[in-house]
Design a protein around this motif. Structure first.
Motif, PDB file in Angstrom:
ATOM      1  N   MET A 278     -40.228  58.863 -43.966  1.00 38.28           N
ATOM      2  CA  MET A 278     -39.107  59.165 -43.110  1.00 38.28           C
ATOM      3  C   MET A 278     -37.805  58.541 -43.589  1.00 38.28           C
ATOM      4  SD  MET A 278     -40.711  58.977 -39.307  1.00 38.28           S
ATOM      5  CE  MET A 278     -41.970  57.791 -39.720  1.00 38.28           C
ATOM      6  N   THR A 279     -37.865  57.648 -44.545  1.00 39.06           N
ATOM      7  CA  THR A 279     -36.638  57.045 -45.044  1.00 39.06           C
ATOM      8  C   THR A 279     -35.852  58.074 -45.845  1.00 39.06           C
ATOM      9  OG1 THR A 279     -37.777  56.234 -47.019  1.00 39.06           O
ATOM     10  CG2 THR A 279     -37.615  54.737 -45.154  1.00 39.06           C
TER      11      THR A 279
ATOM     12  N   LEU B  68     -34.719  55.610 -41.255  1.00 40.00           N
ATOM     13  CA  LEU B  68     -35.776  54.637 -41.509  1.00 40.00           C
ATOM     14  C   LEU B  68     -37.009  55.024 -40.693  1.00 40.00           C
ATOM     15  CD1 LEU B  68     -33.678  51.325 -41.305  1.00 40.00           C
ATOM     16  CD2 LEU B  68     -34.475  52.472 -43.374  1.00 40.00           C
ATOM     17  N   ASN B  69     -38.125  54.344 -40.940  1.00 42.50           N
ATOM     18  CA  ASN B  69     -39.372  54.663 -40.248  1.00 42.50           C
ATOM     19  C   ASN B  69     -39.275  54.358 -38.759  1.00 42.50           C
ATOM     20  OD1 ASN B  69     -40.458  55.274 -42.729  1.00 42.50           O
ATOM     21  ND2 ASN B  69     -41.270  53.223 -43.049  1.00 42.50           N
TER      22      ASN B  69
ATOM     23  N   GLU C 253     -36.567  65.461 -36.852  1.00 43.51           N
ATOM     24  CA  GLU C 253     -37.756  65.250 -36.017  1.00 43.51           C
ATOM     25  C   GLU C 253     -38.042  63.789 -35.658  1.00 43.51           C
ATOM     26  OE1 GLU C 253     -41.287  67.470 -36.977  1.00 43.51           O
ATOM     27  OE2 GLU C 253     -40.141  68.861 -38.205  1.00 43.51           O
ATOM     28  N   ARG C 254     -38.249  62.922 -36.651  1.00 43.66           N
ATOM     29  CA  ARG C 254     -38.611  61.533 -36.372  1.00 43.66           C
ATOM     30  C   ARG C 254     -37.803  60.592 -37.257  1.00 43.66           C
ATOM     31  NH1 ARG C 254     -44.626  60.706 -37.611  1.00 43.66           N
ATOM     32  NH2 ARG C 254     -44.154  58.582 -37.012  1.00 43.66           N
TER      33      ARG C 254
ATOM     34  N   VAL D 135     -48.235  55.389 -45.201  1.00 44.83           N
ATOM     35  CA  VAL D 135     -48.392  56.458 -44.194  1.00 44.83           C
ATOM     36  C   VAL D 135     -47.274  56.379 -43.162  1.00 44.83           C
ATOM     37  CG1 VAL D 135     -49.804  57.107 -42.201  1.00 44.83           C
ATOM     38  CG2 VAL D 135     -50.842  56.964 -44.443  1.00 44.83           C
ATOM     39  N   LEU D 136     -46.759  55.175 -42.921  1.00 46.86           N
ATOM     40  CA  LEU D 136     -45.646  55.015 -41.977  1.00 46.86           C
ATOM     41  C   LEU D 136     -44.412  55.775 -42.438  1.00 46.86           C
ATOM     42  CD1 LEU D 136     -45.972  51.176 -41.274  1.00 46.86           C
ATOM     43  CD2 LEU D 136     -46.727  53.059 -39.818  1.00 46.86           C
ATOM     44  N   ASN D 137     -44.375  56.105 -43.711  1.00 51.87           N
ATOM     45  CA  ASN D 137     -43.236  56.814 -44.287  1.00 51.87           C
ATOM     46  C   ASN D 137     -43.377  58.325 -44.202  1.00 51.87           C
ATOM     47  OD1 ASN D 137     -40.765  56.107 -45.313  1.00 51.87           O
ATOM     48  ND2 ASN D 137     -41.580  55.181 -47.169  1.00 51.87           N
TER      49      ASN D 137
END
Length: 282
Positions: A1-2, A23-24, A54-55, A278-280
């Motif tokens: 997400m970054t 950022l995440n 989205e996120r 996975v957080l990314n």
């Protein structure tokens, strides 16, 4: 997400710059900074950004730099003249230039007129916002491609380590049998061989890792399958890694073999690296 996206446009009297940073985050956390004149457009802008990104923890900044002679602050002529006249009454021979310098510093000497949104200008700003959104989306895509390669490599590492651990299974079972027989021999007691075999089977079943191996292999395959999907799957990948962790931990508790335990530790290390990345994933 970054990610990061930037775009700018030069108009006749203004330079428009849009910056987006991401950022995440578990959900959408959007922070906007823009000139007050455009605040009435914020709700529509938030919807536009949320649909595209989205996120993520997202910072949106809109900068307007005036490059022409246009200004929103104007001299309040009647007020300034009034100040000058009052000061002349106090000091009749004072220099008018100095009086002007003093007058423009007085309260209400400048008035700021609220600009109305120019629809044509806002359309140009929308183009810049769209370009910045495309730039940050492309940044995320490039990062996603590199993450996919890393995930595939680490999943492959876990699969190889698991197979290597399973290769010690036969040796481990023989070691357990030998240890038990040695312990019984040292007790110097007569043992019913059939009963001993039954108890041995029951004991070895507690250390059997076949079920964990099958489930872990299924989770690894499902992770790769989900990774290849077209929809946003970051949360699903996170859930799969949790299931993988459970199977690896169970294998570690059942291993009862030094070499297998070392391999389990290496599998955990690979899994933790996957969890971090996975957080990314969107």
């Amino acid at each position: 997400m970054t990610g990061f996206g930037k775009a700018s446009l030069q108009l006749p009297t203004k330079k428009i710059t849009v910056e987006l940073k991401s950022l995440n985050s578990k959900g959408l956390d959007l922070n906007t900074r823009m000139p007050s004149v455009y605040r009435e457009m914020e709700l529509g802008l938030r919807n536009q950004i949320s649909q595209r990104l989205e996120r993520g923890k997202i910072d949106f900044s809109l900068y307007i730099e005036v490059t022409g002679e246009e200004t929103s602050s104007k001299i309040n002529v009647p007020i300034v003249k009034g100040y000058i006249n009052q000061m002349k009454a106090v000091i009749p021979n004072a220099d008018e230039t100095e009086l002007m310098k003093m007058a423009v510093r007085m309260p209400d000497a400048l008035k700021t007129e609220r600009d109305e949104i120019d629809e044509n200008e806002w359309k140009e700003i929308q183009k810049v916002i769209y370009e910045a959104l495309e730039n940050i989306a492309n940044f995320r895509k490039d990062e996603g491609i590199s993450l996919e390669k890393e995930f595939q490599a680490r999943i492959g590492n876990i699969l190889s380590l698991m197979n290597e651990a399973v290769s010690f299974d036969k040796e481990r079972i023989e070691t357990v049998k030998t240890r038990l027989k040695t312990a019984l021999d040292e007790l110097q007691v007569n043992v019913d061989q059939n009963r001993f075999e039954q108890e041995l089977i029951f004991y070895l079943e507690k250390y059997d890792i076949t079920e964990e191996k099958v489930r872990l292999e299924n989770h690894l395959n499902y992770f790769i399958e989900t990774l290849a999907g077209t929809e946003a799957n970051g949360r699903k990948l996170g859930f799969i890694t949790q299931e993988m962790g459970r199977e690896i931990n169970t294998m570690g508790s059942k291993s009862n073999h030094s070499e297998m335990q070392k391999l389990v530790v290496m599998m955990k290390d690979e899994l933790e690296k996957i969890k971090e990345q996975v957080l990314n994933v969107l």
